[in-house]
Write a protein that holds these residues in place. Structure first.
Motif, PDB file in Angstrom:
ATOM      1  N   ALA A 196       0.835  -1.208   0.000  1.00  0.00           N
ATOM      2  CA  ALA A 196       0.000   0.000   0.000  1.00  0.00           C
ATOM      3  C   ALA A 196       0.865   1.252   0.000  1.00  0.00           C
ATOM      4  O   ALA A 196       0.585   2.221  -0.726  1.00  0.00           O
ATOM      5  N   GLN A 197       1.929   1.252   0.803  1.00  0.00           N
ATOM      6  CA  GLN A 197       2.830   2.408   0.842  1.00  0.00           C
ATOM      7  C   GLN A 197       3.520   2.626  -0.500  1.00  0.00           C
ATOM      8  O   GLN A 197       3.639   3.765  -0.967  1.00  0.00           O
ATOM      9  N   GLU A 198       3.976   1.550  -1.109  1.00  0.00           N
ATOM     10  CA  GLU A 198       4.673   1.666  -2.391  1.00  0.00           C
ATOM     11  C   GLU A 198       3.740   2.127  -3.498  1.00  0.00           C
ATOM     12  O   GLU A 198       4.121   2.938  -4.352  1.00  0.00           O
ATOM     13  N   LEU A 199       2.512   1.647  -3.499  1.00  0.00           N
ATOM     14  CA  LEU A 199       1.555   2.050  -4.538  1.00  0.00           C
ATOM     15  C   LEU A 199       1.205   3.532  -4.418  1.00  0.00           C
ATOM     16  O   LEU A 199       0.969   4.202  -5.426  1.00  0.00           O
ATOM     17  N   ARG A 200       1.170   4.045  -3.197  1.00  0.00           N
ATOM     18  CA  ARG A 200       0.859   5.469  -2.998  1.00  0.00           C
ATOM     19  C   ARG A 200       1.974   6.356  -3.537  1.00  0.00           C
ATOM     20  O   ARG A 200       1.733   7.513  -3.896  1.00  0.00           O
ATOM     21  N   LYS A 201       3.193   5.841  -3.601  1.00  0.00           N
ATOM     22  CA  LYS A 201       4.323   6.617  -4.103  1.00  0.00           C
ATOM     23  C   LYS A 201       4.318   6.713  -5.627  1.00  0.00           C
ATOM     24  O   LYS A 201       4.955   7.596  -6.199  1.00  0.00           O
ATOM     25  N   ARG A 202       3.631   5.788  -6.274  1.00  0.00           N
ATOM     26  CA  ARG A 202       3.723   5.685  -7.733  1.00  0.00           C
ATOM     27  C   ARG A 202       2.543   6.381  -8.409  1.00  0.00           C
ATOM     28  O   ARG A 202       1.413   6.334  -7.926  1.00  0.00           O
TER      29      ARG A 202
END
Length: 267
Positions: A124-130
């Motif tokens: 979830a954290q990584e997807l929010r960065k992209r």
């Protein structure tokens, strides 16, 4: 449409290059034409795989609702390639991102069990960065073992286990679920420190439903309460199951998990 037409046999995706390359086994169910619900994404726990009871029930839910469903085995698990002892949270997270990049769903609901709950939060954290990638519509976390290496393993290491980590690079622990012992490597523990999520606010940007057994011997329910404190910005539902264990694989547990996934996928 029959299940045979809805879902293919194992597909394999190569993740990494050179000596880090490993073949990741996937089972991808296509959504039925006209389906408006989110794709369900299963994230297994430590030493578990995509053929377990909860994973199969999630796929059956997807079939019933006409939704897409993504299941895969981490490297060193199930039918995927790679050595289990090479596994780390970063490595398994990389594989989850690669599978999503290959499948290209538009909207997803992540269902993560135990360690899969930790990887789900990191995902979830990584997807929010992209700027590109699927929209995370919901998280279902089953006995989530967020930061389990730092919070649940390291504080309880015996002197013998610490010596084994130092001398051999790993230690073994008797498993309640398998005749083979659990193996925890120094690389897993050190990498776990770099992937901690319970250090500040975790912003998922979506509703979260946590299901936690109060008789869980591996992840105490106080750990789920701690996780809730780190999700102040999200719509969080915590279901404490008084007589529930770690696996939460009884029919009544499966019913709760399926209902939570269905509610979030339909939003």
């Amino acid at each position: 449409m029959s299940e045979a037409l809805d879902i293919a046999e194992h597909e394999f995706l190569t993740v990494g290059s050179d000596d880090q390359a490993r073949a990741i086994a996937m089972m991808l169910r296509d959504a039925k034409r006209g389906s408006k619900g989110a794709t369900l994404v299963w994230l297994s726990g430590y030493r578990s795989d995509m053929s377990g009871t909860k994973a199969l029930e999630l796929d059956r839910l997807a079939e019933r609702l006409g939704l897409g469903c993504i299941r895969f085995d981490y490297s060193g698990h199930g039918v995927s390639g790679g050595k289990f002892t090479d596994g780390t949270i970063s490595r398994w997270l990389e594989e989850a991102l690669a599978v999503l990049g290959h499948a290209k769903p538009k909207r997803i609901v992540i269902v993560g069990s135990s360690m899969g709950g930790w990887i789900g939060l990191r995902l979830a954290q990584e997807l929010r960065k992209r700027k590109k990638g699927p929209i995370l519509q919901g998280l279902v976390l089953i006995a989530p073992a967020a930061d389990f290496t730092t919070d649940l393993i390291e504080p309880n290491l015996t002197e013998i286990e610490r010596a084994s980590l130092l001398d051999r690079g790993y230690f073994e622990e008797r498993s309640e679920y398998s005749p083979e012992p659990n193996i925890f490597t120094r690389a897993l523990i050190e990498d776990g420190r770099a992937n901690r999520v319970l250090t500040g606010i975790v912003e998922t940007g979506c509703p979260v439903h946590i299901l936690q057994g109060m008789l869980d011997p591996d992840v105490p329910f106080s750990h789920a309460l701690k996780l809730v404190e780190h999700l102040p910005a999200d719509d969080v539902v915590l279901t404490l199951i008084r007589d529930g264990d770690h696996r939460l694989s009884r029919p009544q547990d499966i019913e709760r998990i399926v209902a939570a996934a269905e509610a979030l996928a339909a939003k």
